[in-house]
Every structure is written in C-alpha cells, then in structure tokens.
Design an enzyme around this catalytic site. Structure first.
Site, PDB file in Angstrom:
ATOM      1  N   ASP A 114      92.303 -14.622 -42.872  1.00 47.38           N
ATOM      2  CA  ASP A 114      91.730 -13.277 -42.935  1.00 47.38           C
ATOM      3  C   ASP A 114      90.297 -13.239 -43.459  1.00 47.38           C
ATOM      4  O   ASP A 114      89.760 -12.163 -43.722  1.00 47.38           O
ATOM      5  CB  ASP A 114      92.615 -12.345 -43.758  1.00 47.38           C
ATOM      6  CG  ASP A 114      92.467 -10.877 -43.320  1.00 47.38           C
ATOM      7  OD1 ASP A 114      92.076 -10.652 -42.159  1.00 47.38           O
ATOM      8  OD2 ASP A 114      92.730  -9.989 -44.131  1.00 47.38           O
TER       9      ASP A 114
ATOM     10  N   ASP B  64      95.714 -14.289 -36.016  1.00 50.22           N
ATOM     11  CA  ASP B  64      94.258 -14.150 -36.166  1.00 50.22           C
ATOM     12  C   ASP B  64      93.504 -15.441 -36.505  1.00 50.22           C
ATOM     13  O   ASP B  64      92.279 -15.464 -36.398  1.00 50.22           O
ATOM     14  CB  ASP B  64      93.887 -13.111 -37.238  1.00 50.22           C
ATOM     15  CG  ASP B  64      94.135 -11.686 -36.795  1.00 50.22           C
ATOM     16  OD1 ASP B  64      94.583 -11.487 -35.659  1.00 50.22           O
ATOM     17  OD2 ASP B  64      93.896 -10.776 -37.589  1.00 50.22           O
TER      18      ASP B  64
ATOM     19  N   ASP C 241      97.735  -1.439 -43.323  1.00 50.21           N
ATOM     20  CA  ASP C 241      96.779  -2.488 -42.961  1.00 50.21           C
ATOM     21  C   ASP C 241      95.789  -2.752 -44.089  1.00 50.21           C
ATOM     22  O   ASP C 241      95.114  -3.773 -44.104  1.00 50.21           O
ATOM     23  CB  ASP C 241      95.971  -2.080 -41.722  1.00 50.21           C
ATOM     24  CG  ASP C 241      96.825  -1.984 -40.484  1.00 50.21           C
ATOM     25  OD1 ASP C 241      97.725  -2.822 -40.313  1.00 50.21           O
ATOM     26  OD2 ASP C 241      96.596  -1.062 -39.674  1.00 50.21           O
TER      27      ASP C 241
END
Length: 339
Positions: free
Chosen positions: A116, A155, A308
C-alpha cells in the site's frame, strides 16, 4: 491504488483462515508455462463458496446479514493478526469450518513488505523477504488438502511496477517474493489468482510482463478489481488484454476472477472517480463461480461495509460501519460518518 481491509474476520473475531488444494500442477520441464491439470471431479467445480458466519456483516444480523453476510466473502490473511507462529493453525481452523459446511474457502493473502506504499493499509510488521517467505511457507503448510481459492497480494504488482506513481516503500526483490508465493501456494494445491489491478489502472501495456516475472505461470491466473468499483464489462475486457499479453509471452491457459463486491453502480457525471468510500457505490453481482472460458467467476474480496480509510465519512481502513453498509445496500446514507 486502493486501501485494503486489514481487520476483516482477523481483527473482528480473530477467527480462522484458509487456503486450498487439489487439481493443480506447478510448472515443470514437461509443462514449462504452468498449465493447470484440473480433474473434472475437482470439488471446486461443484461446491459453492463458503459463507463464513464469523464475517462482520453476518455478525451484525438483520439486513446486513441478509444483503451482505449471506454472500461468500474472502478471509484476509494479514501478518498483523496471524504471524508466522500462528498462521498455519488459523488456516486449518478456517478451512475446517469450510470443510464442515462442504463449501470452497476463499482467502486473500496480504502481507508483502511495503504494501500500500505507505497509505491507509500500510501497517505491516514484515520488512524483509526472509520474513515474508517464512510466513508464506507456513501458510502453504496449512493449505494441503483444503481446496481453496486464493487472491494473492492485492495491488502489490500494479503499485510496485507503476511507471507514473512512486512507491516509497517498494521493497527490493518484490517480484521474487511474489514468484515464491505463487509457486509455494500453488504447489500446495491452491487455486491462486495473482492480483493484476483493474481496468482503470493505467498504463498497463507492460503488466503481462510483470505478471510473468511475478510467477503467474505457476498460478491458476489473476484477479482484477479488488476493492475497486469498475464495471464487470470493463474488467472482462481488461482481463482479455492481459490474457492476450500473456499468450504473446508464451503463457497460456490462465483464468481470472473479478471482485464485484462494490461495483453495482457507476459514478455520477462530474463526480470524478473517487475510490475511498465513494458515496455512489452499491453492491455488485453476487459471488459465484461460473467457469465460462477463462472467466472463473465473480468474488467478493473486499468486505462490503468495511471502510477504505478516513475519507467520505469512513473510519480507519477495515473497520465495519453501518452507514457505509447502508450506502452500499440502498443508498439511504449518502451523508454521515462512521464512529
């Protein structure tokens, strides 16, 4: 780039987890591009997906259980909750629950160092490849005989390979780490889907090359739209591009899944493309395995109703919030905030 849910069942109840097994053959000299040999009797072709009663929406009861908790959702395995010394036991616990229900477990692995890129879900205790490999090894040990679907590192690949977005936490050797995880988990029998971002994560002309370097040849295939909101048609078109790109690199026979947990509506005109608790998002198509050519089906990887990040009324990443769930169900709470 999207924030991840890092609490999930892990933080909510410190329940259990799982991965799986059966019917896969890792690449070898006789099978250099990693074709999967899947028996026609593979249980994953027949069984439904496991609905875990320990998931947050199920525990909430009422409309939240009916509209969200009654659908299968992925169990996120994160090092904050399940470190190397405990992760195998938690996997066996969760897969045991799925086996007792005669359903297929679904799990997300989310622990690569630097994940992230320092944003909402970056709180990861792992900082080295050795730590990560030891964790993956224990996960794989818990997988044998459990027959799951596994989403690998949402991701990570599109973030770390981006040519336009810097990632200050990108670890050295990230491709080798993903390749190790792909090979180790697939050899344990899991159907592994290496995360490939989504259709709006551009540019992506070189993404097939990165998928190959990260070990997609060992995997069942790749996942798209995890925790995002892109329409299913767009994701199918994107996946087709990835498949064509992989074929040009000599990798054939791959499959894909799409996260449809929150892609049931398009953003209104002029709103831009918000990806942090957008007020216009709605529940998408229910999770279901279809096995339609290369398209294995839809999954709910992100847990609807979990934040989120602290934007658009959301609380910390991964925290359940009634208001966010209400938005997704019927749009009745476009305003407000989480406690």
């Amino acid at each position: 780039m999207l924030p991840r849910s890092v609490s999930t069942r892990a933080v909510a109840l410190l329940g259990a987890l799982a991965l799986g097994v059966v019917g896969l053959v890792a690449p070898s000299a006789a099978d250099p591009v990693g074709h999967h040999v899947v028996a026609k009797t593979d249980p994953r072709k027949k069984l439904g997906l496991f609905v875990d009663p320990k998931m947050p929406a199920y525990q909430q009861g009422g409309a939240y259980r009916q509209e969200i908790g009654s659908r299968a959702q992925a169990f996120w395995v994160i090092p904050e909750a399940y470190d190397t010394s405990h992760v195998k036991d938690k996997i066996l616990e969760y897969t045991g629950d799925a086996a007792a229900a005669r359903k297929t477990p679904v799990l997300t692995i989310y622990g690569i160092p630097g994940r992230d890129c320092g944003q909402y879900s970056s709180g990861n205790p792992f900082t080295t490849a050795a730590q990560y490999r030891g964790w993956i090894k224990q996960i794989a040990a818990g997988l044998r005989g459990t027959r799951p679907l596994v989403i690998l590192e949402p991701d990570a690949l599109p973030l770390f390979s981006s040519s336009v977005q810097s990632c200050p936490t990108k670890p050295d050797g990230w491709q080798a780490m993903l390749r190790y995880a792909s090979r180790k988990l697939s050899s344990a029998g899991a159907w592994v889907y290496l995360d490939a971002g989504h259709s709006n994560w551009t540019p992506y002309d070189t993404r097939p090359k990165y998928l190959k370097a990260a070990g997609v040849a060992f995997d069942r295939g790749f996942s798209t739209n995890v925790s995002n909101f892109r329409p299913l048609a767009d994701e199918k078109a994107y996946a087709a591009k990835m498949l064509r790109g992989l074929r040009k690199l000599g990798i054939t026979g791959k499959h894909y899944v799409v996260d449809t947990s929150r892609n049931g509506a398009a953003p209104p005109d002029g709103s831009g493309y918000d990806v942090i608790n957008p007020t216009w998002a709605r529940l998408g198509r229910a999770p279901r395995l279809l096995f339609d050519g290369a398209f294995d089906g839809t999954l709910w990887v992100k847990h609807p109703g979990e934040s989120d990040g602290q934007v658009n009324g959301g609380g910390p990443s991964g925290r359940w919030c009634d208001m966010l769930a209400d938005r997704l169900i019927d749009g009745t709470s476009d305003q407000g905030s989480c406690p």
